[in-house]
Design a protein around this motif. Structure first.
Motif, PDB file in Angstrom:
ATOM      1  N   SER A 196       0.808  -1.221   0.000  1.00 38.01           N
ATOM      2  CA  SER A 196       0.000   0.000   0.000  1.00 38.01           C
ATOM      3  C   SER A 196       0.838   1.268   0.000  1.00 38.01           C
ATOM      4  CB  SER A 196      -0.936   0.009   1.202  1.00 38.01           C
ATOM      5  OG  SER A 196      -0.174  -0.057   2.398  1.00 38.01           O
ATOM      6  N   GLU A 197       2.092   1.165   0.399  1.00 43.43           N
ATOM      7  CA  GLU A 197       2.962   2.339   0.408  1.00 43.43           C
ATOM      8  C   GLU A 197       4.405   1.902   0.550  1.00 43.43           C
ATOM      9  OE1 GLU A 197       4.307   4.062   3.546  1.00 43.43           O
ATOM     10  OE2 GLU A 197       4.120   2.073   4.350  1.00 43.43           O
ATOM     11  N   HIS A 214       5.297  -0.241  -9.975  1.00 47.28           N
ATOM     12  CA  HIS A 214       4.590   0.610  -9.015  1.00 47.28           C
ATOM     13  C   HIS A 214       3.525   1.435  -9.712  1.00 47.28           C
ATOM     14  CE1 HIS A 214       7.850   3.309 -10.342  1.00 47.28           C
ATOM     15  NE2 HIS A 214       7.065   4.310  -9.992  1.00 47.28           N
ATOM     16  N   ILE A 215       2.562   1.813  -8.903  1.00 47.11           N
ATOM     17  CA  ILE A 215       1.465   2.651  -9.379  1.00 47.11           C
ATOM     18  C   ILE A 215       1.799   4.071  -8.973  1.00 47.11           C
ATOM     19  CG2 ILE A 215      -1.002   3.128  -9.227  1.00 47.11           C
ATOM     20  CD1 ILE A 215      -1.308   0.076  -8.635  1.00 47.11           C
ATOM     21  N   TYR A 216       2.145   4.876  -9.972  1.00 47.45           N
ATOM     22  CA  TYR A 216       2.514   6.262  -9.724  1.00 47.45           C
ATOM     23  C   TYR A 216       1.246   7.089  -9.563  1.00 47.45           C
ATOM     24  CZ  TYR A 216       3.952  11.035 -10.511  1.00 47.45           C
ATOM     25  OH  TYR A 216       4.130  12.389 -10.377  1.00 47.45           O
ATOM     26  N   GLN A 217       1.155   7.768  -8.436  1.00 46.39           N
ATOM     27  CA  GLN A 217       0.036   8.665  -8.169  1.00 46.39           C
ATOM     28  C   GLN A 217       0.586  10.090  -8.138  1.00 46.39           C
ATOM     29  OE1 GLN A 217      -2.622   6.641  -4.978  1.00 46.39           O
ATOM     30  NE2 GLN A 217      -0.507   6.220  -4.446  1.00 46.39           N
ATOM     31  N   PHE A 253       2.297   0.981  -4.338  1.00 44.24           N
ATOM     32  CA  PHE A 253       1.790   2.331  -4.536  1.00 44.24           C
ATOM     33  C   PHE A 253       2.855   3.290  -4.021  1.00 44.24           C
ATOM     34  CE2 PHE A 253      -2.078  -0.051  -4.651  1.00 44.24           C
ATOM     35  CZ  PHE A 253      -2.929   0.666  -5.464  1.00 44.24           C
ATOM     36  N   ASP A 254       2.816   4.510  -4.432  1.00 40.38           N
ATOM     37  CA  ASP A 254       3.715   5.588  -4.010  1.00 40.38           C
ATOM     38  C   ASP A 254       4.874   5.741  -4.985  1.00 40.38           C
ATOM     39  OD1 ASP A 254       2.306   6.525  -1.859  1.00 40.38           O
ATOM     40  OD2 ASP A 254       3.583   5.635  -0.341  1.00 40.38           O
ATOM     41  N   GLN A 314       0.925  12.934  -6.575  1.00 41.00           N
ATOM     42  CA  GLN A 314       0.642  13.397  -5.217  1.00 41.00           C
ATOM     43  C   GLN A 314       0.424  14.908  -5.168  1.00 41.00           C
ATOM     44  OE1 GLN A 314       3.893  11.661  -2.995  1.00 41.00           O
ATOM     45  NE2 GLN A 314       2.944   9.647  -3.060  1.00 41.00           N
ATOM     46  N   CYS A 354      -3.548   7.877 -12.806  1.00 39.62           N
ATOM     47  CA  CYS A 354      -2.317   7.264 -12.291  1.00 39.62           C
ATOM     48  C   CYS A 354      -1.651   6.523 -13.440  1.00 39.62           C
ATOM     49  CB  CYS A 354      -2.618   6.345 -11.116  1.00 39.62           C
ATOM     50  SG  CYS A 354      -3.644   4.934 -11.548  1.00 39.62           S
TER      51      CYS A 354
END
Length: 131
Positions: free
Chosen positions: A53-54, A94-97, A81-82, A99, A127
């Motif tokens: 999750s992070e 990874h899932i780039y969000q 994620f992150d 921010q 994302c």
């Protein structure tokens, strides 16, 4: 954060690092969480894929995988994620969000609520999956 496939609360594997904003800096709590994940991985030997999750959880998972003599991506697929913050970890999908955009939208939404403007009930921030 909980790691579970079980039906009852009593069966959850609880990670204390996620319960306190300061515990990620506490090496004892961090190590306890690493041991908790390691127990989960060894108790569930049929797992082949993990989602973190992070970033802190990603660090713990990669440590555990190495400590049980396995590796990513040969033994486990891992998606996180992150932002990808470490060159010491193996390359991980990874899932780039965005921010910064999430923060801007949250701020604008808060201002709209304060000024009693109508806002939508769904907000979409794109994302990207980075492999």
């Amino acid at each position: 954060m909980y790691i579970t496939e079980h039906k009852t609360v009593e069966d959850y594997y609880k990670l204390n690092t996620m319960m306190s904003p300061h515990s990620a800096n506490d090496s004892v709590i961090f190590r306890q969480d690493i041991e908790q994940i390691k127990r989960y991985l060894t108790d569930h030997g049929d797992l082949t894929a993990l989602i973190a999750s992070e970033f802190t959880v990603t660090q713990m998972i990669t440590t555990d995988v190495q400590e049980i003599g396995k590796n990513i991506p040969d033994d486990y697929s891992l998606v996180m994620f992150d932002a990808y913050e470490s060159v010491s970890l193996p390359l991980i999908t990874h899932i780039y969000q965005d921010q910064e955009e999430i923060g801007r939208i949250a701020f604008d939404t808060l201002l709209s609520i304060i000024s009693q403007k109508t806002i939508g009930n769904k907000i979409y921030v794109p994302c990207k999956i980075i492999e």
